[in-house]
Design a protein around this motif. Structure first.
Motif, mmCIF file in Angstrom:
data_model
loop_
_atom_site.group_PDB
_atom_site.id
_atom_site.type_symbol
_atom_site.label_atom_id
_atom_site.label_comp_id
_atom_site.label_asym_id
_atom_site.label_seq_id
_atom_site.Cartn_x
_atom_site.Cartn_y
_atom_site.Cartn_z
ATOM 1 N N LEU A 19 0.850 -1.184 0.000
ATOM 2 C CA LEU A 19 0.000 0.000 0.000
ATOM 3 C C LEU A 19 0.889 1.238 0.000
ATOM 4 N N ASP A 20 0.558 2.204 -0.839
ATOM 5 C CA ASP A 20 1.370 3.419 -0.936
ATOM 6 C C ASP A 20 0.979 4.406 0.173
ATOM 7 N N SER A 21 1.067 3.942 1.411
ATOM 8 C CA SER A 21 0.667 4.759 2.556
ATOM 9 C C SER A 21 1.670 5.876 2.839
ATOM 10 N N GLN A 22 2.930 5.656 2.499
ATOM 11 C CA GLN A 22 3.933 6.699 2.747
ATOM 12 C C GLN A 22 3.582 7.973 1.984
ATOM 13 N N LYS A 48 -9.161 3.093 9.608
ATOM 14 C CA LYS A 48 -10.036 2.478 8.611
ATOM 15 C C LYS A 48 -10.118 3.367 7.376
ATOM 16 N N LYS A 49 -10.368 4.632 7.600
ATOM 17 C CA LYS A 49 -10.458 5.588 6.499
ATOM 18 C C LYS A 49 -9.102 5.732 5.804
ATOM 19 N N PHE A 50 -8.059 5.863 6.585
ATOM 20 C CA PHE A 50 -6.719 6.072 6.028
ATOM 21 C C PHE A 50 -6.311 4.924 5.104
ATOM 22 N N VAL A 51 -6.427 3.692 5.609
ATOM 23 C CA VAL A 51 -6.000 2.519 4.829
ATOM 24 C C VAL A 51 -6.830 2.387 3.555
ATOM 25 N N ARG A 52 -8.114 2.629 3.646
ATOM 26 C CA ARG A 52 -8.990 2.472 2.482
ATOM 27 C C ARG A 52 -8.807 3.578 1.453
ATOM 28 N N GLU A 53 -8.248 4.721 1.850
ATOM 29 C CA GLU A 53 -8.042 5.816 0.903
ATOM 30 C C GLU A 53 -6.662 5.795 0.250
ATOM 31 N N CYS A 54 -5.764 4.964 0.749
ATOM 32 C CA CYS A 54 -4.434 4.856 0.137
ATOM 33 C C CYS A 54 -4.532 4.091 -1.177
ATOM 34 N N GLU A 55 -3.617 4.394 -2.075
ATOM 35 C CA GLU A 55 -3.533 3.653 -3.333
ATOM 36 C C GLU A 55 -2.653 2.420 -3.133
ATOM 37 N N PHE A 56 -2.918 1.389 -3.908
ATOM 38 C CA PHE A 56 -2.057 0.219 -3.899
ATOM 39 C C PHE A 56 -0.798 0.535 -4.688
ATOM 40 N N VAL A 57 0.301 -0.044 -4.278
ATOM 41 C CA VAL A 57 1.518 0.025 -5.079
ATOM 42 C C VAL A 57 1.206 -0.687 -6.389
ATOM 43 N N PRO A 58 1.624 -0.146 -7.536
ATOM 44 C CA PRO A 58 1.310 -0.791 -8.816
ATOM 45 C C PRO A 58 1.736 -2.269 -8.843
ATOM 46 N N HIS A 81 1.569 1.440 14.668
ATOM 47 C CA HIS A 81 1.603 2.427 15.742
ATOM 48 C C HIS A 81 0.401 2.291 16.667
ATOM 49 N N SER A 82 -0.550 1.434 16.290
ATOM 50 C CA SER A 82 -1.720 1.174 17.130
ATOM 51 C C SER A 82 -2.339 -0.152 16.707
ATOM 52 N N PHE A 83 -3.143 -0.718 17.609
ATOM 53 C CA PHE A 83 -3.850 -1.952 17.270
ATOM 54 C C PHE A 83 -4.852 -1.710 16.147
ATOM 55 N N ASP A 84 -5.452 -0.512 16.118
ATOM 56 C CA ASP A 84 -6.395 -0.195 15.043
ATOM 57 C C ASP A 84 -5.706 -0.228 13.679
ATOM 58 N N GLU A 85 -4.493 0.279 13.608
ATOM 59 C CA GLU A 85 -3.753 0.239 12.353
ATOM 60 C C GLU A 85 -3.541 -1.215 11.925
ATOM 61 N N GLY A 86 -3.110 -2.048 12.841
ATOM 62 C CA GLY A 86 -2.902 -3.469 12.524
ATOM 63 C C GLY A 86 -4.180 -4.146 12.074
ATOM 64 N N LYS A 87 -5.276 -3.856 12.769
ATOM 65 C CA LYS A 87 -6.565 -4.456 12.416
ATOM 66 C C LYS A 87 -6.983 -4.062 11.007
ATOM 67 N N GLU A 88 -6.848 -2.794 10.656
ATOM 68 C CA GLU A 88 -7.287 -2.330 9.335
ATOM 69 C C GLU A 88 -6.406 -2.871 8.213
ATOM 70 N N LYS A 89 -5.122 -3.006 8.456
ATOM 71 C CA LYS A 89 -4.243 -3.627 7.460
ATOM 72 C C LYS A 89 -4.670 -5.075 7.229
ATOM 73 N N CYS A 90 -4.950 -5.774 8.313
ATOM 74 C CA CYS A 90 -5.389 -7.169 8.221
ATOM 75 C C CYS A 90 -6.709 -7.279 7.459
ATOM 76 N N LEU A 91 -7.674 -6.438 7.800
ATOM 77 C CA LEU A 91 -8.978 -6.481 7.125
ATOM 78 C C LEU A 91 -8.852 -6.214 5.631
ATOM 79 N N LEU A 92 -7.992 -5.279 5.264
ATOM 80 C CA LEU A 92 -7.795 -4.982 3.839
ATOM 81 C C LEU A 92 -7.254 -6.209 3.113
ATOM 82 N N LEU A 93 -6.230 -6.836 3.673
ATOM 83 C CA LEU A 93 -5.668 -8.031 3.044
ATOM 84 C C LEU A 93 -6.708 -9.143 2.930
ATOM 85 N N ARG A 94 -7.461 -9.367 3.989
ATOM 86 C CA ARG A 94 -8.465 -10.436 3.971
ATOM 87 C C ARG A 94 -9.568 -10.147 2.954
ATOM 88 N N ASP A 95 -9.980 -8.885 2.844
ATOM 89 C CA ASP A 95 -10.988 -8.503 1.845
ATOM 90 C C ASP A 95 -10.513 -8.798 0.423
#
Length: 164
Positions: A19-22, A48-58, A81-95
């Motif tokens: 994810l191009d989060s940087q 949740k919002k942050f992860v879903r608004e990032c673009e995927f690396v090509p 940096h937080s459990f919420d960040e970890g949870k949202e990364k996991c949910l994105l991958l699983r989706d």
């Protein structure tokens, strides 16, 4: 395959490789160097919002989905940096149907202290320091850097190269 020998497995970084989060971080924080301001920013993010608004690396979704099918991709290892960040990364991958384990690394913690490297475990990361630290601890690494010029290190400019 060019980058993987028999029995080798891949652990991939998430931010900057999947994810191009940087890019999003930099849009908000621009040239900020104050660590306290960065920590306040990171702790206040709606992940949740942050992860879903990032673009995927090509090529990320296609490449990692295929590497998972080939039984080469065995996990993601990502700083959180937080459990919420970890949870949202996991949910994105699983989706996306990516079901490999996710290893969480705390700030200032080396990745090699969370998953012990060996010569059969390749780390894919966009941070040269992470790759060097992994190599120093008996692992192998591949640097992902689309703008990389030959630096004598193993690197890929495109994630699709991993499938060759």
């Amino acid at each position: 395959m060019k980058y993987f020998s028999d029995g080798e497995i891949l652990l991939s970084d998430f931010d900057g490789v999947f994810l191009d989060s940087q890019k999003r971080f930099n849009e908000v924080m621009k040239e900020e160097t104050d660590l306290d301001k960065w920590m306040n920013f990171l702790n206040g993010i709606n992940w949740k919002k942050f992860v879903r608004e990032c673009e995927f690396v090509p090529g990320a979704v296609e490449t990692f989905t295929e590497l998972q099918k080939l039984n080469i991709l065995k996990g993601f290892i990502t700083r959180i940096h937080s459990f919420d960040e970890g949870k949202e990364k996991c949910l994105l991958l699983r989706d996306l149907g990516i079901e490999v384990p996710i290893y969480y690394v705390l700030p200032e913690q080396p990745k090699s202290s969370v998953y012990i490297p060996n010569r059969k475990v390749i780390l894919l990361d966009d941070n040269l320091e992470n790759c060097e630290e992994w190599n120093l601890n008996c692992g192998k690494s591949i640097l992902y850097d689309p703008s990389q010029k030959d630096c004598g290190k193993k690197y890929v400019k495109s994630l699709y190269d991993l499938l060759k």
